[in-house]
Scaffold this active site. Sequence first.
Site, PDB file in Angstrom:
ATOM      1  N   ASP A  79       0.793  -1.192  -0.140  1.00  0.00           N
ATOM      2  CA  ASP A  79       0.087  -0.006  -0.096  1.00  0.00           C
ATOM      3  C   ASP A  79       0.883   1.318  -0.199  1.00  0.00           C
ATOM      4  O   ASP A  79       1.660   1.415   0.852  1.00  0.00           O
ATOM      5  CB  ASP A  79      -0.879   0.136   1.382  1.00  0.00           C
ATOM      6  CG  ASP A  79      -1.887   0.959   1.344  1.00  0.00           C
ATOM      7  OD1 ASP A  79      -2.515   1.384   0.035  1.00  0.00           O
ATOM      8  OD2 ASP A  79      -2.303   1.490   2.155  1.00  0.00           O
ATOM      9  N   HIS A  80       0.623   2.261  -0.897  1.00  0.00           N
ATOM     10  CA  HIS A  80       1.172   3.392  -0.807  1.00  0.00           C
ATOM     11  C   HIS A  80       2.741   3.642  -0.972  1.00  0.00           C
ATOM     12  O   HIS A  80       3.264   4.248   0.105  1.00  0.00           O
ATOM     13  CB  HIS A  80       0.704   4.469   0.286  1.00  0.00           C
ATOM     14  CG  HIS A  80      -0.522   4.859   0.024  1.00  0.00           C
ATOM     15  ND1 HIS A  80      -0.906   6.041  -0.795  1.00  0.00           N
ATOM     16  CD2 HIS A  80      -1.847   4.688   0.607  1.00  0.00           C
ATOM     17  CE1 HIS A  80      -2.415   6.104  -0.727  1.00  0.00           C
ATOM     18  NE2 HIS A  80      -2.796   5.401   0.176  1.00  0.00           N
ATOM     19  N   GLY A 175      -7.254   8.698   7.271  1.00  0.00           N
ATOM     20  CA  GLY A 175      -7.395   9.018   8.633  1.00  0.00           C
ATOM     21  C   GLY A 175      -8.921   9.308   9.048  1.00  0.00           C
ATOM     22  O   GLY A 175      -9.892   8.900   8.361  1.00  0.00           O
ATOM     23  N   GLY A 203      -9.150   5.818   2.074  1.00  0.00           N
ATOM     24  CA  GLY A 203     -10.057   6.399   2.982  1.00  0.00           C
ATOM     25  C   GLY A 203     -11.350   5.787   3.522  1.00  0.00           C
ATOM     26  O   GLY A 203     -12.262   6.298   3.689  1.00  0.00           O
ATOM     27  N   ASN A 224     -10.405   0.370   0.826  1.00  0.00           N
ATOM     28  CA  ASN A 224      -9.526   0.465   1.694  1.00  0.00           C
ATOM     29  C   ASN A 224      -9.826   0.913   3.322  1.00  0.00           C
ATOM     30  O   ASN A 224     -10.411   1.854   3.274  1.00  0.00           O
ATOM     31  CB  ASN A 224      -8.311   1.352   1.322  1.00  0.00           C
ATOM     32  CG  ASN A 224      -7.489   0.910   0.042  1.00  0.00           C
ATOM     33  OD1 ASN A 224      -7.875  -0.102  -0.466  1.00  0.00           O
ATOM     34  ND2 ASN A 224      -6.317   1.290  -0.327  1.00  0.00           N
ATOM     35  N   VAL A 225      -9.544  -0.059   4.253  1.00  0.00           N
ATOM     36  CA  VAL A 225      -9.745   0.351   5.623  1.00  0.00           C
ATOM     37  C   VAL A 225      -8.262   0.166   6.363  1.00  0.00           C
ATOM     38  O   VAL A 225      -7.925  -1.166   6.334  1.00  0.00           O
ATOM     39  CB  VAL A 225     -10.761  -0.228   6.261  1.00  0.00           C
ATOM     40  CG1 VAL A 225     -10.877  -0.122   7.750  1.00  0.00           C
ATOM     41  CG2 VAL A 225     -12.219  -0.270   5.407  1.00  0.00           C
ATOM     42  N   THR A 227      -7.158   3.083   9.126  1.00  0.00           N
ATOM     43  CA  THR A 227      -7.177   3.840  10.517  1.00  0.00           C
ATOM     44  C   THR A 227      -8.007   3.243  11.578  1.00  0.00           C
ATOM     45  O   THR A 227      -7.784   3.193  12.471  1.00  0.00           O
ATOM     46  CB  THR A 227      -7.665   5.286   9.983  1.00  0.00           C
ATOM     47  OG1 THR A 227      -6.853   5.974   9.196  1.00  0.00           O
ATOM     48  CG2 THR A 227      -7.767   6.019  11.394  1.00  0.00           C
TER      49      THR A 227
END
Length: 276
Positions: A79-80, A175, A203, A224-225, A227
Amino acid sequence: MTLQEKFNELEQKNSALLATNFYNFETVTGILQAVKTLGMPIILQASPSTIDYLGVNMTVALARSSLEKHEVEGWLHLDHAHSFSLIQQCLDAGFDSVMIDASEKSFEENVEITSKVTELAKNYGANVEAELGYVAKLGQAQQKEDGFTKPEEAKKFEEQTGINALAVAIGSAHGFYTSEPKLDLDRLQEIDNVTECALVLHGGSGIPKNQVQEGIRRGIRKINVATEIKDIFMSTLQADLRDNDEIDLRKVFPPAIHKVDELVQSKLMIIKSLHN
């Protein structure tokens, strides 16, 4: 089944995959207990920070052994990532999918960097995800409409890079949200109409159920989850330890694992209930 094949299947079913970040044995266990209970597939995601913490080989070993233990269908995704060398390390180690995030670069630079990754990933048969537009990261201001993904640019970007999946900027943010997000679902539909790649919603923590489900109807194939998983695990752990002198980690962690399990089940049910 490759992740690319799974995305094609989801396109036919008009459904999506939940993609959850994991950070250690406890969080991946909570995630996969939920997946096992509901009999649904999952994407396990590791960020560069998690890989810095665990190491590439340990990250792969933890994910693969956990998927095997729980006997569930799943894929491992980076991821990222911003580093080409990290992407290559992860592909060499056996990741099914990688994300190159050059979204803060110019359109032309994003195309150039992403294209190099898609060429590399062909050698591994791996899925490649990129991001186009401004999806606010932790500590950044919430995005405004001028930073949203433009449908014509998404089409051009897909054609020039050969990506399999595209994270779109339609009003979500990484976030916690300071106010309820409002996704630009009409824009999402326009992007879906002119692209063939799987569309990704970053997010996903805190987005209302009805918006997530409508997003799936309009082309979202990966949600995507991250936070919420960190938050529920740590807040549970902190509360339990506040007046607790227990030193056996094996007794301390299970309540937090259970809360992750409950959270992920609730997220999976958003997808499952769409088709009931």
